[in-house]
Structures are given as C-alpha cells and as structure tokens.
Design a protein around this motif. Structure first.
Motif, PDB file in Angstrom:
ATOM      1  N   PHE A  60      20.411  13.175  -1.989  1.00 37.77           N
ATOM      2  CA  PHE A  60      19.319  13.638  -1.131  1.00 37.77           C
ATOM      3  C   PHE A  60      19.674  13.690   0.351  1.00 37.77           C
ATOM      4  O   PHE A  60      18.884  14.182   1.151  1.00 37.77           O
ATOM      5  N   VAL A  62      19.862  11.195   2.447  1.00 42.68           N
ATOM      6  CA  VAL A  62      19.216  10.128   3.221  1.00 42.68           C
ATOM      7  C   VAL A  62      19.621   8.790   2.617  1.00 42.68           C
ATOM      8  O   VAL A  62      19.934   8.711   1.432  1.00 42.68           O
ATOM      9  N   ARG A  86      13.514  12.534   4.264  1.00 40.39           N
ATOM     10  CA  ARG A  86      14.118  13.867   4.358  1.00 40.39           C
ATOM     11  C   ARG A  86      13.376  14.759   5.341  1.00 40.39           C
ATOM     12  O   ARG A  86      13.972  15.629   5.978  1.00 40.39           O
TER      13      ARG A  86
END
Length: 102
Positions: A60, A62, A86
């Motif tokens: 993702f 992050v 995000r």
C-alpha cells in the motif's frame, strides 16, 4: 480506534480484501478471515505484526506503526487506517461510520 467505514451492504473495500490476503498468508490460514476479529486472536504475534508492517508498506505504500497495528486489530479497522494514511489524513480523525446517519 479506527471506525469501520464500510457497511454490511457495501462489503469490504479493496484495501480490506487485499489486507485479508496479507493476513491469511502471514497467519497461514488460506481462507477468508472475519473482518471483526483481532489479528492477535487469530494467532498473530508481535513478530508477525512486524512482518505485517513490512508487507503493508510494500502493498500500500504506507507504513503503520506497531502501535497502530495493535490499535487497528481487526481487518475493517486496519483497512480504514491504511486508507486514511494513504489519503494523507490523520487515522485517528477518520470519520465515524454511523449507519443511522445515512
């Protein structure tokens, strides 16, 4: 604690579905996991939580803290937290899901 931003009608988000796969591989369950049960109740440990952080970062982009992993223990909470990170929002300030308000 991050509120669940999905509803029973809408089902799990794309983030939650991908996160489910990460959890299943780490926990070696090979099955669809319940969205309201803690990672740690399913067999997660602090070592697996650290591995999960690395996989979340890869998937993702992050990197939640270990504390956030403990605070966002369910799939639904963790997916909402990841989506907030995000989007550049403070995960602690995510809007509460209130079905009565809809």
């Amino acid at each position: 604690m991050i509120p669940d931003t999905t509803t029973a009608e809408s089902g799990p988000s794309a983030t939650e579905q991908e996160l489910n796969g990460l959890w299943a591989r780490l926990l070696k369950t090979g099955e669809e996991l319940p969205r309201d049960v803690s990672f740690f109740d399913l067999g997660g440990t602090s070592l697996l939580a650290n591995r999960l952080i690395l996989r979340i970062d890869r998937a993702f982009g992050v990197e939640p803290t270990l504390r956030q992993v403990y605070e966002w223990a369910t799939l639904a909470e963790m997916a909402a937290g990841i989506d907030a990170l995000r989007a550049g929002r403070d995960p602690q300030q995510a809007p509460a899901a209130d079905p009565a308000a809809a």
